[in-house]
Design an enzyme around this catalytic site. Sequence first.
Site, PDB file in Angstrom:
ATOM      1  N   ARG B 119       0.831  -1.202   0.000  1.00  0.00           N
ATOM      2  CA  ARG B 119       0.000   0.000   0.000  1.00  0.00           C
ATOM      3  C   ARG B 119       0.866   1.252   0.000  1.00  0.00           C
ATOM      4  O   ARG B 119       2.042   1.184   0.305  1.00  0.00           O
ATOM      5  CB  ARG B 119      -0.931  -0.015   1.202  1.00  0.00           C
ATOM      6  CG  ARG B 119      -0.216  -0.241   2.508  1.00  0.00           C
ATOM      7  CD  ARG B 119      -1.224  -0.427   3.625  1.00  0.00           C
ATOM      8  NE  ARG B 119      -0.538  -0.659   4.885  1.00  0.00           N
ATOM      9  CZ  ARG B 119      -1.161  -0.751   6.060  1.00  0.00           C
ATOM     10  NH1 ARG B 119      -2.471  -0.643   6.124  1.00  0.00           N
ATOM     11  NH2 ARG B 119      -0.477  -0.964   7.156  1.00  0.00           N
ATOM     12  N   ASN B 157      -6.195   6.594   3.674  1.00  0.00           N
ATOM     13  CA  ASN B 157      -5.914   5.876   4.918  1.00  0.00           C
ATOM     14  C   ASN B 157      -4.533   6.244   5.433  1.00  0.00           C
ATOM     15  O   ASN B 157      -3.549   6.104   4.709  1.00  0.00           O
ATOM     16  CB  ASN B 157      -5.939   4.363   4.673  1.00  0.00           C
ATOM     17  CG  ASN B 157      -5.686   3.560   5.934  1.00  0.00           C
ATOM     18  OD1 ASN B 157      -6.457   3.641   6.891  1.00  0.00           O
ATOM     19  ND2 ASN B 157      -4.585   2.820   5.952  1.00  0.00           N
ATOM     20  N   GLU B 158      -4.462   6.691   6.662  1.00  0.00           N
ATOM     21  CA  GLU B 158      -3.157   6.981   7.285  1.00  0.00           C
ATOM     22  C   GLU B 158      -2.218   7.672   6.309  1.00  0.00           C
ATOM     23  O   GLU B 158      -1.122   7.170   6.006  1.00  0.00           O
ATOM     24  CB  GLU B 158      -2.528   5.690   7.826  1.00  0.00           C
ATOM     25  CG  GLU B 158      -3.310   5.089   8.979  1.00  0.00           C
ATOM     26  CD  GLU B 158      -2.643   3.856   9.605  1.00  0.00           C
ATOM     27  OE1 GLU B 158      -1.718   3.306   8.994  1.00  0.00           O
ATOM     28  OE2 GLU B 158      -3.039   3.469  10.720  1.00  0.00           O
ATOM     29  N   GLU B 316      -9.199   3.434  14.530  1.00  0.00           N
ATOM     30  CA  GLU B 316      -8.615   2.097  14.561  1.00  0.00           C
ATOM     31  C   GLU B 316      -7.887   1.890  15.874  1.00  0.00           C
ATOM     32  O   GLU B 316      -7.147   2.779  16.308  1.00  0.00           O
ATOM     33  CB  GLU B 316      -7.560   1.904  13.451  1.00  0.00           C
ATOM     34  CG  GLU B 316      -8.044   1.918  12.045  1.00  0.00           C
ATOM     35  CD  GLU B 316      -6.891   1.678  11.057  1.00  0.00           C
ATOM     36  OE1 GLU B 316      -5.827   1.177  11.474  1.00  0.00           O
ATOM     37  OE2 GLU B 316      -7.058   2.022   9.883  1.00  0.00           O
ATOM     38  N   TRP B 324       3.376  -5.936  13.542  1.00  0.00           N
ATOM     39  CA  TRP B 324       4.502  -5.202  12.948  1.00  0.00           C
ATOM     40  C   TRP B 324       5.572  -4.854  13.961  1.00  0.00           C
ATOM     41  O   TRP B 324       6.573  -4.226  13.604  1.00  0.00           O
ATOM     42  CB  TRP B 324       3.993  -3.934  12.254  1.00  0.00           C
ATOM     43  CG  TRP B 324       3.002  -3.154  13.059  1.00  0.00           C
ATOM     44  CD1 TRP B 324       1.639  -3.259  13.001  1.00  0.00           C
ATOM     45  CD2 TRP B 324       3.280  -2.157  14.054  1.00  0.00           C
ATOM     46  NE1 TRP B 324       1.057  -2.393  13.901  1.00  0.00           N
ATOM     47  CE2 TRP B 324       2.028  -1.702  14.553  1.00  0.00           C
ATOM     48  CE3 TRP B 324       4.454  -1.608  14.573  1.00  0.00           C
ATOM     49  CZ2 TRP B 324       1.929  -0.718  15.550  1.00  0.00           C
ATOM     50  CZ3 TRP B 324       4.344  -0.639  15.577  1.00  0.00           C
ATOM     51  CH2 TRP B 324       3.102  -0.212  16.043  1.00  0.00           C
ATOM     52  N   GLU B 364      -1.082  -8.671   6.925  1.00  0.00           N
ATOM     53  CA  GLU B 364      -1.752  -8.289   8.172  1.00  0.00           C
ATOM     54  C   GLU B 364      -2.511  -9.441   8.809  1.00  0.00           C
ATOM     55  O   GLU B 364      -3.324  -9.210   9.704  1.00  0.00           O
ATOM     56  CB  GLU B 364      -2.695  -7.106   7.899  1.00  0.00           C
ATOM     57  CG  GLU B 364      -1.941  -5.865   7.414  1.00  0.00           C
ATOM     58  CD  GLU B 364      -2.766  -4.596   7.522  1.00  0.00           C
ATOM     59  OE1 GLU B 364      -2.342  -3.671   8.242  1.00  0.00           O
ATOM     60  OE2 GLU B 364      -3.837  -4.530   6.879  1.00  0.00           O
ATOM     61  N   LYS B 365      -2.234 -10.652   8.386  1.00  0.00           N
ATOM     62  CA  LYS B 365      -3.041 -11.765   8.910  1.00  0.00           C
ATOM     63  C   LYS B 365      -2.767 -12.046  10.374  1.00  0.00           C
ATOM     64  O   LYS B 365      -3.579 -12.675  11.046  1.00  0.00           O
ATOM     65  CB  LYS B 365      -2.850 -13.021   8.077  1.00  0.00           C
ATOM     66  CG  LYS B 365      -1.478 -13.621   8.153  1.00  0.00           C
ATOM     67  CD  LYS B 365      -1.403 -14.888   7.318  1.00  0.00           C
ATOM     68  CE  LYS B 365       0.029 -15.287   7.095  1.00  0.00           C
ATOM     69  NZ  LYS B 365       0.789 -14.311   6.321  1.00  0.00           N
ATOM     70  N   HIS B 367      -2.443  -9.626  12.542  1.00  0.00           N
ATOM     71  CA  HIS B 367      -3.029  -8.503  13.279  1.00  0.00           C
ATOM     72  C   HIS B 367      -4.382  -8.977  13.793  1.00  0.00           C
ATOM     73  O   HIS B 367      -5.208  -9.480  13.034  1.00  0.00           O
ATOM     74  CB  HIS B 367      -3.190  -7.313  12.315  1.00  0.00           C
ATOM     75  CG  HIS B 367      -3.535  -6.026  12.996  1.00  0.00           C
ATOM     76  ND1 HIS B 367      -4.702  -5.853  13.693  1.00  0.00           N
ATOM     77  CD2 HIS B 367      -2.864  -4.849  13.085  1.00  0.00           C
ATOM     78  CE1 HIS B 367      -4.724  -4.617  14.175  1.00  0.00           C
ATOM     79  NE2 HIS B 367      -3.623  -3.998  13.827  1.00  0.00           N
TER      80      HIS B 367
END
Lengths: 669, 669, 669
Positions: B119, B157-158, B316, B324, B364-365, B367
Amino acid sequence: MPRSDRAHPAWGRVRRPAYGADYNPEQWDRATRKDDVRLMREAGVNLVTLGVFAWSWIEPGPDTFDFSGLDEVIALLHESGIAVDLATPTAAPPLWFSHAHPESLPVTADGRTLAPGSRQAYCPSSPAYRERAALVTRRLAERYGDHPAVVMWHINNEYANANAHCWCAASADAFRDWLRTRYGDDLDVLNDRWGTAVWGMRYSDWDQVVPPRTSTGGLSPGLWMDFYRFSDAEHLDCFRAERDIVRTHSPGRSVTTNFMAGALRWSDYWRWAREVDIVSSDHYLMSEDPDRAADLAFAADLTRSLAGGQPWMLMEHSTSAVQWQPRNLAKAPGEMARNTLTHLARGADGALFFQWRQSAYGPEKWHSAMVPHGGEDTRIFREAKALGNTVAGLADIAGSTCPPADIALLLDYEAMWALHLPHRPSGDLTCGDALRDWHRALWTVGLPCDLVPAPGEHRLLLVPSLYALSTATARALEDYAARGGHLVVGPFSGVADPHDRVHPGPYPGALRDLLGLRVDEYLPLAAGGTVGLDDGSTGRLWAERVLPDPGTEVECRFTDGPAEAGPAILRRGTTRYLATRPAHSSLLRLLPQWAAHAGCAPPVGGAGHGVEVTRRTAPDGRSWLFAVNHTGRPARVAATGVDLFSGVRSAGEVTVPAGDVAVLVETPR
Amino acid sequence: MPRSDRAHPAWGRVRRPAYGADYNPEQWDRATRKDDVRLMREAGVNLVTLGVFAWSWIEPGPDTFDFSGLDEVIALLHESGIAVDLATPTAAPPLWFSHAHPESLPVTADGRTLAPGSRQAYCPSSPAYRERAALVTRRLAERYGDHPAVVMWHINNEYANANAHCWCAASADAFRDWLRTRYGDDLDVLNDRWGTAVWGMRYSDWDQVVPPRTSTGGLSPGLWMDFYRFSDAEHLDCFRAERDIVRTHSPGRSVTTNFMAGALRWSDYWRWAREVDIVSSDHYLMSEDPDRAADLAFAADLTRSLAGGQPWMLMEHSTSAVQWQPRNLAKAPGEMARNTLTHLARGADGALFFQWRQSAYGPEKWHSAMVPHGGEDTRIFREAKALGNTVAGLADIAGSTCPPADIALLLDYEAMWALHLPHRPSGDLTCGDALRDWHRALWTVGLPCDLVPAPGEHRLLLVPSLYALSTATARALEDYAARGGHLVVGPFSGVADPHDRVHPGPYPGALRDLLGLRVDEYLPLAAGGTVGLDDGSTGRLWAERVLPDPGTEVECRFTDGPAEAGPAILRRGTTRYLATRPAHSSLLRLLPQWAAHAGCAPPVGGAGHGVEVTRRTAPDGRSWLFAVNHTGRPARVAATGVDLFSGVRSAGEVTVPAGDVAVLVETPR
Amino acid sequence: MPRSDRAHPAWGRVRRPAYGADYNPEQWDRATRKDDVRLMREAGVNLVTLGVFAWSWIEPGPDTFDFSGLDEVIALLHESGIAVDLATPTAAPPLWFSHAHPESLPVTADGRTLAPGSRQAYCPSSPAYRERAALVTRRLAERYGDHPAVVMWHINNEYANANAHCWCAASADAFRDWLRTRYGDDLDVLNDRWGTAVWGMRYSDWDQVVPPRTSTGGLSPGLWMDFYRFSDAEHLDCFRAERDIVRTHSPGRSVTTNFMAGALRWSDYWRWAREVDIVSSDHYLMSEDPDRAADLAFAADLTRSLAGGQPWMLMEHSTSAVQWQPRNLAKAPGEMARNTLTHLARGADGALFFQWRQSAYGPEKWHSAMVPHGGEDTRIFREAKALGNTVAGLADIAGSTCPPADIALLLDYEAMWALHLPHRPSGDLTCGDALRDWHRALWTVGLPCDLVPAPGEHRLLLVPSLYALSTATARALEDYAARGGHLVVGPFSGVADPHDRVHPGPYPGALRDLLGLRVDEYLPLAAGGTVGLDDGSTGRLWAERVLPDPGTEVECRFTDGPAEAGPAILRRGTTRYLATRPAHSSLLRLLPQWAAHAGCAPPVGGAGHGVEVTRRTAPDGRSWLFAVNHTGRPARVAATGVDLFSGVRSAGEVTVPAGDVAVLVETPR
């Protein structure tokens, strides 16, 4: 030793002791410049280095020169009796140049072109750079060569600092040319010297030769060594070209460039020193090092030695903090003066600061200066003023020299570079560390020393680390010992030739006969490991399994470690070999023993452990004793003479207050 | 403070407290999506953020739009009464775009183009990116602008997370344009502001200006500062462009973008906050930090302050571990609820998680999510469900606010960036650390505070670090003090202007008159060093040699270190200056003293040391007291009211079990 | 297991035990080569690996071959009865090749092309490289295929060492081709396997697929996994191509390539092992590791297992120090022999050193060799000579094998790679560490083990870490347990599929039914953290909240930490699961328990804690007991037989002096 003759007198018109700073008037308005001159006079400044980064000031666009600002400043200084050390501005090409010649920018080993916007953003082999540098130098020299204020020239600035090595295409071309000359256009010779039989990395065409770029694994050490030599030669060529232009247009003025001698990096200053009229050097302390005072002496001794014992100039140091260390501690009150006088005590005929007035902006604005941001009503300016007064009081020492020491430390830059290459028995074993360690130990026990590139006439020659050397150097060491010189050789010396090829036969190769021993195996220690010696000494980093020849005496043996029970220190005649690196505490005991054996003079009473005692002597027999007390306690030093500042006469002993310096005009002996 | 008016109401149609998560249905099949909606209802979810990374889902090829999936999911959610915070998908351009426009990819300072596949693989200045981002935003807004399920828009996003700064050619062009506007097309002004007289780095043509690429040495700090501002402005431009498209097509819906407020990085959120309808932010704990609870309060206080004290949204956070950090510790049972309620207690009107259902693949799995890999029969989902119930019970607090604190901490993003630049007196002295340290100390002693970009009406304004500031800011601080405000200024403040040029005259430059003192010299400490103060305090990192003006009182002196015997804390009227950074333990003592002097309300009884007590009040006079017990022991808190969940009435004191939270509807006072 | 048949006999003409070294005669003159052969005979050398880096020696320019040097050396060796393991020289393409084909050079993930000048400076997918490598291999094989001295071929060298992965354009093309084949030219399948729905990173065209270059953030783990597989396959393709050429021209000779088995890196040697006639491997110790002896056993056990239990060859180890570690400690006297015999004891039928004569130049000149710089009168050569004698005395063991162990450790390279990827619960939890830890514990307690790629017939199968696995592998483990095999599975196993997608449903996914439990949440520990177990064990790095199914027994529980009171070790039938990684000291207690439960034979009396006892057996019933004493104390070992060297008969016990090795011909049992 600097080259000096009638046409190029060493110090020429420079008043001594020189006292002043780099001056960058292009950062300031006219009113401030006037104030600058007023304050310079107040501070006793008699020399400023001008124009070091002034290229875009005097040549704001290609071939467009504007000397009005410089004219004005030089006139202003001249009116006030302040002499000028005029710099060629070639350390920082203007942005218009870099923009027009992106191929002149340095390229890293992994192929990244460094962007312009900082200093030294040029490749020393760039034809465009060399052409424009010559032009601006010529224009400058033509204009100011005869100016009465200009007493000295300062070429470029800290050569090879940020751009020591360049991997660009122009560098590759120049490197090939340099190699063809060096190897008589014979690729077979190059293949032999570089040992390209290993991994089949044989060159079959000159076009295949490139600088040592980032690769899949190790490259030929011979390639690295020649690349180091070539890079140094390219910078020196740049220097010579500008110097020669200046000499043509500015007769009778001294020429220098500011070395970074104490840093022990990529310039072989023994070669550079022969090219300058005055040896000058910059020196900066590591501010968090509690033993930093010792580094002053190391840098000063080295610079004096580069100058062949003749007076030299401290071209830059700091009044207080610098800005490039992780934490930049300020100097304590009195430390600046103590630093300065340490340099003078060790042979400097001048001390300048970087810089005169602290910048208000840019990457160096947190580097201290003679005039801080806070102006004249500050500790620093008051101390700078007082120091100016002190220095002026030392006028008589100008031209005097430190007598040659009985002890010399051998520094061979190429041997240092060779030991810096990867794929060694131990990455911990560097040459620079050994030199500094031994010098610090000598300093701690109060024994003076010089540094030398080769054996000379000293009573005791210390060779802490000489991994790589030619057989000629080995012969010179043998000759030195043969004529009675005392010699101490550190471990892992004598091993390789200047191309980093191991000398044939048992270790220590080229020094085997001289030392009268064989090393069966080098035995690096694990991280943090030490070994004991049966004289109570401790060895660090390294041990060796040594087999003495008949007639070689084992002075001391290992008590543990991988060479347990084997020889640790051996002596053959006046020559000693160490099979380990002695710890600092052990050096403190061993060095005075070796000095005594060699008949060196003992330290002056009271000298050592932070109290420096040195002497300068004039040809007419006058002498001055400097006693610098770096400690927090008063020190009593054996001395007889008249205090230069107080006029008080001492007979036999003088007490130097904590942190203070005494200079005595000695009673003729 | 967020901009809000009749046309763009702050919260518009959003039900509060909002509870939910990011939802990425494109990762799941139809059956799972149905199950998702069932579980959302079970968990009390009333809002999901949809489509954050859905660009390639809705535009699988250039100009080929397929909204069928999104149509279906929005309908499904709408049927179940779950509102949608619809995201523009522009944080992750599709691979077809990056492949067709490699010039849109971010480039690093050393010239490497970053590859697509993750991203934020875009340069915010890329014309192609901006064009395609606008198109997909317009198509999305046209299609769903009026949809009744869509109550809110989430832009990108961010921003500036992985692509904060870009050194590509398009960035260079845009940077030059931005500078020409900023400096009235006058290169002389730029040269002046950037201090290019240093090292002769004067620009003679706009083409010479490039972003601060990797170079041989330091670049102009002014160049860096403007590059930081420019980069932030470019991201903000991207935001504004999409927001305006959305507003055109979706009237009456709130618009936000999720800040990363607690991270204190490259976005000046004071400026961003003015552009959104609802201030929202993400917050993630450093899981190995044993004091991590304090960071919740810091992030929440900052986000509330960015919202001008109005309700804000936690966009969030995580139900348990993230993926991370070097080691990603799970949250302990109860910690997720305690985290969430801490945010609500400090003014949030909603709390969403990233994400609803834990990904089965991708980076991100690991997370955590509301629905773990293990499904509904898991600790996490059970706690999420219970928490949904708790949040629903807090419906009454919607729209209430935390009363302004008596104490404010000043946060100036540009001053923070300036102190982040290299070549400072001490790299240890960062602005973000000071802010967090002081906030953590306030939190520990139970004193509430706000953050502010400039002096306001607080009784006590704390300025831990303000290295760079304009003279206008200095005047604002003087005005604040003049009208009776109490002020505490940390060391190395007032020094430089917004271009990182040192204010003329003695330190502390722009704050000299206000503080009534001069600093003779800044005296950074060695690594790990501390200094003592004669009130028993300990200073860290730094000391200064301070000379008080007449009328300035020395409250406390250094007992050792480089400024020994000199002033360490000084007071002039209601203004204090610290010549060192107090250690945490010292701040715990000093801050309550200063608060008391300023007449700030004392902490609620029992508050502090891990027990948070905060209040929200409604315009009609109702108020709620939140008591969050982060400790492992029951806590007794002075409180009177009715427990919102149990209905039990307390008079004078309430006991909050270890790790628990109490919310009391307070008896009108 | 290596592929071997009548056409390609495993050991063919190789005399065993082989003893010798890499020999690089191109570095030496004719006189030295003659001396080399004399010394080889003295040292008992019977095999040398020749020509590993000889490409530019035999093909000094494109299509210009010169075999005169090699002819001469092979003849010289043959005359002296020394056999040749002839290497294809393709690990180091000549500079003329790299210069003509810069596109063949490896490119890093961030796009930097690595320069030529070192070995392995090629991309394995480069068409030009493959073409030239095939040509030189063919010419070599044509010339020497029938030579009587050539008994064995050595293809390339340490494949994938410095060039394991390449990101160049040719690699990208080859990667796409490989993927198209793997996924039936169906991009939807690739998108599914790689989970590109996350962040919308869906591929819509094959051209968008590139190797995982440096990007803004995380990339698809599936992309990484396939890139790892692809890269390994490319190297293996290179090997196969050369092997097939060699086989065509050199019938009856064995073919090998030297693995780096102990390093656990980027080659799935289970697949490679099937392609060679003789499994051979290099092994180098980390010289500063005080427990380095254990690593010998690990590497040897793995290599023997790769060879399917058949004899294997130690292709390279060092006589003493290497040169690539930070500090390269020499081996202690006797250590070289002990190392060598450890390998023979564990199934090697030969041991060669890198290299015969220590280079005088180049990056490997400080790597020890059989003939040191100092020549034959050195400790190392004397020990090498003595060792040659010892090895010759072991002629009878040739062809004998180590009996299969009762215990096996499962090594799955792909699972190891998957756990190596970023964005995991804990970066501390690596697969390689777990394998080494468990092996070291088995070694410490004296329990022999094999390594396996999949369950087999061992009594006890240990699975320290199996994060990623196919359902087929899960079924194989179930089958193993179903047929009575004992199984111990470490934490965080069973989780993901080979594309790193989490298996659906509760953890541990594919192993849920086998293990009879669910994991509610993974609970990594903070840095350095540990957890207690109620059997006195200590867990490291990790805990889990486990819910046992009915019928699953909790053998032990956590006494503290994030899973306090929960199950730590569980057993279902013959299958155990660990919810933490036991500390070394705990493994020392647990492993013997599990072994005993599984009915494994106990250690030989006296074995363990640095004393290795292993056995080799011949088909005819003869057996040899090796007892290697790595400790500094004499060791008493239960043994009956005749000492191979002294002829002394022992009954029941033999004493092995400190640091020594005993080999007993055992009395038939």
